[in-house]
Design a protein around this motif. Sequence first.
Motif, PDB file in Angstrom:
ATOM      1  N   THR A 180       7.101   9.803 -20.776  1.00 17.42           N
ATOM      2  CA  THR A 180       6.333  10.881 -21.578  1.00 17.42           C
ATOM      3  C   THR A 180       4.708  10.665 -21.499  1.00 17.42           C
ATOM      4  OG1 THR A 180       8.130  11.025 -23.027  1.00 17.42           O
ATOM      5  CG2 THR A 180       6.254  12.112 -23.724  1.00 17.42           C
ATOM      6  N   HIS A 223      15.277   7.815 -26.314  1.00 19.42           N
ATOM      7  CA  HIS A 223      13.883   8.636 -26.346  1.00 19.42           C
ATOM      8  C   HIS A 223      13.301   8.847 -24.862  1.00 19.42           C
ATOM      9  CE1 HIS A 223      12.779   4.392 -26.559  1.00 19.42           C
ATOM     10  NE2 HIS A 223      11.695   4.632 -26.051  1.00 19.42           N
ATOM     11  N   THR A 224      13.707   8.137 -24.169  1.00 20.55           N
ATOM     12  CA  THR A 224      13.030   8.204 -22.902  1.00 20.55           C
ATOM     13  C   THR A 224      13.558   9.316 -21.842  1.00 20.55           C
ATOM     14  OG1 THR A 224      12.965   5.751 -22.577  1.00 20.55           O
ATOM     15  CG2 THR A 224      12.679   6.859 -20.504  1.00 20.55           C
ATOM     16  N   PRO A 225      12.776  10.193 -21.373  1.00 17.56           N
ATOM     17  CA  PRO A 225      13.184  11.385 -20.638  1.00 17.56           C
ATOM     18  C   PRO A 225      14.181  11.051 -19.574  1.00 17.56           C
ATOM     19  CG  PRO A 225      10.929  11.464 -20.862  1.00 17.56           C
ATOM     20  CD  PRO A 225      11.335  10.265 -21.263  1.00 17.56           C
ATOM     21  N   PRO A 226      15.019  11.727 -18.896  1.00 14.04           N
ATOM     22  CA  PRO A 226      16.239  11.476 -18.164  1.00 14.04           C
ATOM     23  C   PRO A 226      15.994  11.596 -16.807  1.00 14.04           C
ATOM     24  CG  PRO A 226      16.493  13.813 -18.765  1.00 14.04           C
ATOM     25  CD  PRO A 226      15.119  13.479 -19.495  1.00 14.04           C
ATOM     26  N   THR A 262       9.252  20.610 -18.340  1.00 15.32           N
ATOM     27  CA  THR A 262       9.706  19.882 -19.672  1.00 15.32           C
ATOM     28  C   THR A 262       9.958  20.405 -20.681  1.00 15.32           C
ATOM     29  OG1 THR A 262       7.247  19.958 -20.195  1.00 15.32           O
ATOM     30  CG2 THR A 262       7.639  18.357 -18.638  1.00 15.32           C
ATOM     31  N   LEU A 318       9.240  14.161 -16.958  1.00 16.80           N
ATOM     32  CA  LEU A 318      10.607  14.021 -17.283  1.00 16.80           C
ATOM     33  C   LEU A 318      11.129  12.578 -17.100  1.00 16.80           C
ATOM     34  CD1 LEU A 318      12.127  17.298 -15.902  1.00 16.80           C
ATOM     35  CD2 LEU A 318      11.692  16.878 -18.215  1.00 16.80           C
ATOM     36  N   THR A 319      10.184  11.662 -16.392  1.00 15.77           N
ATOM     37  CA  THR A 319      10.683  10.240 -16.327  1.00 15.77           C
ATOM     38  C   THR A 319       9.956   9.259 -17.312  1.00 15.77           C
ATOM     39  OG1 THR A 319      10.511  10.886 -13.941  1.00 15.77           O
ATOM     40  CG2 THR A 319      10.565   8.367 -14.525  1.00 15.77           C
ATOM     41  N   HIS A 359      15.070  19.545 -26.978  1.00 15.58           N
ATOM     42  CA  HIS A 359      16.371  18.836 -27.087  1.00 15.58           C
ATOM     43  C   HIS A 359      15.900  17.820 -28.077  1.00 15.58           C
ATOM     44  CE1 HIS A 359      18.585  15.172 -26.711  1.00 15.58           C
ATOM     45  NE2 HIS A 359      19.744  16.030 -26.761  1.00 15.58           N
ATOM     46  N   GLN A 360      14.945  17.014 -27.875  1.00 15.91           N
ATOM     47  CA  GLN A 360      14.587  15.859 -28.871  1.00 15.91           C
ATOM     48  C   GLN A 360      14.117  16.593 -30.543  1.00 15.91           C
ATOM     49  OE1 GLN A 360      15.610  13.685 -27.054  1.00 15.91           O
ATOM     50  NE2 GLN A 360      13.699  12.131 -27.637  1.00 15.91           N
ATOM     51  N   LEU A 375      23.125  13.641 -22.391  1.00 14.89           N
ATOM     52  CA  LEU A 375      22.225  12.749 -22.955  1.00 14.89           C
ATOM     53  C   LEU A 375      22.989  11.780 -23.858  1.00 14.89           C
ATOM     54  CD1 LEU A 375      19.082  15.008 -23.235  1.00 14.89           C
ATOM     55  CD2 LEU A 375      19.504  13.525 -21.405  1.00 14.89           C
ATOM     56  N   TRP A 434      13.632  19.627 -22.218  1.00 13.08           N
ATOM     57  CA  TRP A 434      13.563  17.889 -22.814  1.00 13.08           C
ATOM     58  C   TRP A 434      13.189  17.855 -24.371  1.00 13.08           C
ATOM     59  CZ3 TRP A 434      15.436  13.425 -23.375  1.00 13.08           C
ATOM     60  CH2 TRP A 434      14.961  12.649 -23.928  1.00 13.08           C
TER      61      TRP A 434
END
Length: 253
Positions: free
Chosen positions: A141, A27-30, A176, A138-139, A182-183, A17, A179
């Motif tokens: 939030t 900050h956007t999911p991957p 989720t 995951l696309t 991780h954040q 990431l 993710w």
Amino acid sequence: AYANSLYADVLRDHHRLPTTAETDVWHTPPLFFAVAAAVGSHRAMQIIGVAAALAVVVFAWLIARTLFPDSRSVQLGALAFAGLTPVLVRASVMYHPEALATALATAGVFTVVWALARGRVTYITSVPAGVLFGLATLTRTWALAPAAACCLALLVGTRKSLLAGGAFAAIVVALTAPWFVHQAVAHGSPIAFNRPAPNESFRSRRPASFYTSIDADGVFSHPYAPNFLNHLFPVVYSDWWGDYWRYFEVPAE
């Protein structure tokens, strides 16, 4: 588009990431960026965006058909409203995750509506809905909001509904959680954003005029930034039908 492209480049070239120094959209999911990295083409991702927007229209029609099976006008109205929404058309042609997230979330809503309408609410039927909302989150939030609404709908009712809602929530969390963990570890918050909130109360930075101003004259004469900035309704209306923020770099003149 440039920041989104950088995100995909980091995933493709470094298999990790991005950091805050590498792109503004860290900050956007991957999920969208992982697909973009695998596809390797900006144009192909725009085509995927168009396909996602068409899927939103189709699922809107299917939801209406499920809820109102005897009303052709409601069904066609839902299809037309979704298809003619300017912001959906805009999102579908941009190199951006919004259309994909909306398609996944709308498919998830349809799955839940279908199960409720036909009385087939079981933990088995909740699995595909949970997967769709997990992928949507995951696309983007914001997909957690319709996911929570659908989970509540599944929980209301019989013991089978409780099992279905529990299975739905467990799948969304399972997909989720990596993710958000991780954040939290990397950025100090599971919902970290690239612009931290001001150090003041929400009420003080949102005066009454934010919610009540209409600015009708400006909406029709100067429907672009920075006119009526921080006035909710005129900004949303102008950007809904036009390009208030000038994403497409409209010349000043």
